[in-house]
Enzyme design. Sequence first.
Site, mmCIF file in Angstrom:
data_model
loop_
_atom_site.group_PDB
_atom_site.id
_atom_site.type_symbol
_atom_site.label_atom_id
_atom_site.label_comp_id
_atom_site.label_asym_id
_atom_site.label_seq_id
_atom_site.Cartn_x
_atom_site.Cartn_y
_atom_site.Cartn_z
ATOM 1 C CD GLU A 118 -14.239 -13.997 1.516
ATOM 2 O OE1 GLU A 118 -13.005 -14.158 1.550
ATOM 3 O OE2 GLU A 118 -14.963 -14.422 0.601
ATOM 4 C CE LYS A 120 -5.907 -7.313 1.582
ATOM 5 N NZ LYS A 120 -4.681 -7.022 2.290
ATOM 6 C CG ASP A 122 -1.786 -6.811 7.931
ATOM 7 O OD1 ASP A 122 -1.295 -7.324 6.904
ATOM 8 O OD2 ASP A 122 -1.326 -5.798 8.478
ATOM 9 C CE1 TYR A 222 -7.230 -15.869 0.937
ATOM 10 C CE2 TYR A 222 -7.142 -15.458 3.295
ATOM 11 C CZ TYR A 222 -6.534 -15.451 2.055
ATOM 12 O OH TYR A 222 -5.251 -15.032 1.938
ATOM 13 C CE LYS A 310 -5.580 -2.499 1.758
ATOM 14 N NZ LYS A 310 -4.187 -2.318 1.997
ATOM 15 C CB CYS A 404 20.199 15.341 -9.928
ATOM 16 S SG CYS A 404 20.315 13.716 -9.159
ATOM 17 C CB CYS A 407 24.388 12.735 -11.032
ATOM 18 S SG CYS A 407 22.932 13.277 -11.938
ATOM 19 C CB CYS A 428 17.812 13.149 -12.072
ATOM 20 S SG CYS A 428 19.456 12.909 -12.727
ATOM 21 C CB CYS A 435 22.057 9.725 -11.957
ATOM 22 S SG CYS A 435 21.495 10.286 -10.342
#
Length: 673
Positions: A118, A120, A122, A222, A310, A404, A407, A428, A435
């Site tokens: 079927e 898909k 969107d 569906y 997809k 990082c 922080c 980090c 942080c």
Amino acid sequence: MKTKSLIKKKYLSKIQELEKHNKLYYDKSRPIISDSDYDRLKKDIIELENNNNFLINKKSPTLSVGSKPSKIFLKSKHRVKMLSLSNAFDYEDLINFEKKISNFLNLKVNNNFEYSVEPKIDGISASLTYKNNNLVLGLSRGDGIEGEIITENLKTIKDIPKIIKDKNFPKDIDIRGEVYIGKEDFEEIKDRFANPRNAASGSLRQKDPNETKKIPLRFIAYTYGFSSDLNFTKQSEFLQLLKSWGFNINEHNKVINGVENLVNNHKEFEKKRLDLDFDVDGLVYKINNLELQKRLGFVTNAPRWAIAHKFSADSSFSKILNIEVQVGRTGALTPVAKIKPVNIGGVVVSNATLHNEEEIIRKDIRIGDTVKVERAGDVIPHVLLVDFKKRPTNSKKFIFPKNCPSCGSKVIKDFNKITKKHDAVQRCSSEGYKCEKIAIEKIKHFVSKDAFNIEGLGKRVVEQFWNLKFIKLPFDIFDLNYKKIEKLDGWGELSSKNLRESIEKSKNIGLDKFIFALGIRHIGQENARLLSQYFLNIKNFSNLLKDFNFNSLANLDGIGETQIASLKNFFSDQINLSVVKKLITILKIRNVVQNTKGKLINKTFMFTGKLSNISRAEAKSLTEKNSGKILSNVSKKLDYLVIGEKPTSKKVKQAKELNIKVINQEEWKTLLN
Ligand code: IVH
């Protein structure tokens, strides 16, 4: 019988009360209860109807159009969860998908499964409840567990039948499908929305159905959720029934056997897709045989029996203006390319992920480069490659920070015990809330859909409240000053009141969602569910904070060393500990509702050796469906060790030493009946 009449009485008195308030509101313009009390009353009625098939009344808010529009959408639980689909991108993914199915069903690979194929679309999925042939309730997907009541809006859609004439139509059924806007119709309103999907979503969620009516929404059916009677054995048969009942189904639906044919069809369809009048982002493949679907069942959020294949990604070239490092909830540092905004397949993209430092080096990506950026559906856009011919002389190499950016803590790479290598991802090294960036991301996760699901507290609002110092730690959410919020730009009395209501409501939360919301690394939805099934209530969970007996979790099937190490690490941090303790005092954390219907209730099982005619995965799933629990170690907590061919002798020995019942597959089957 007695309870039935009591329920009926309660229901009728609520209907009468609603009638009274409708009159006061409509005829006299003199309401005497608050909007939220009115909404609660309405919700009570709808829930009573949902849980008790025998309740129906023509004055019900599910049938009468005359009920007062709500300020916020009321929610109602889906009788059957609305799931999502896992994705496949190529031939190999599909082969793997079939392999998993074959293994689960204990079949040889290459057995040419039959699929319902079927497109898909969107759009936005919706669930329509029909009772005695009347459309009585329409819900949005919501978080998959409960959706918003948008019945009146859905009723404005011409494609949605309000009454089904066919006398063979099930007495009580949820019909599910996609609400969308045709591409041509979208052309006329495209100034107002970014894309057709946004337009559909926006107009479905209008507070006033008359606004919804103005947008030409369409509906394609569906699948089904709950159904009182099912007289079909294949998905493709069900689709034909939908058509005979008066629903639109997709004219491109097909039945196809085997992966090779699926792939050929996908190629053909992909060429055609731009000519269709609706946006499609792939094809959905569903095992056509419903009996097999039932056996295959689900993982946390998606069925084992379906997958979305997809279409290939859209891509475009653009220039990297800068590279920034983003700090994620778990401390992962992700380099992100800020690119010159470019339209890729209908969406304007200005950020593209570079994944990690190794990728930047491998692809030799520099600031100033022209790069190819790819975007597939809802996946984050990423940089594919550099057009070296276009590299300017002043291009700049990116130097990954040693500290990082939020922080200043040292950046580290975890050592992976299994691969015996360091991870590619840099992190980090600070602990959670210390942080800033991690803290904000943790709070966003805390309020997100699959966690506390607090409406009105989206990512932007979290950032706003963070900057205003309204929220620093998760429990601050439950102690907001609404008088202050009311006065903020873009806020008002009503929106502040709505926020307060959704926050108050969210305090009542299931144990699984609570554990997931804490954002413990390696404890996603599935593991949070497993842990909640083990602890059953918040009291048992809090004992863990006292006795630190994490090793007892090693028994749980699915919880491994990594998860246990991560839990230990999380709870050895004082801030985390105090956050959890304080939350427990504020919230009403619901006990886990155990499936007590099964024969194996309160019994624990472990399997060893090869079973005949059934895969280990299906045996486990059948045990769980019958309320049994699966353990992964032999311990005093184990009730039965089920042995197949060539069991691990050490396990059998251990079990015998501990006086645990050792049974064979036949005996297990007898327990299951
Ligand atoms: S079946 C349990 N069939 O895709 C199976 N979904 O990622 C889940 N969708 O939320 C639904 N076309 O909005 C199914 N033919 C189709 C579909 C479809 C589009 C959407 C739907 C769902 C999402 C799942």
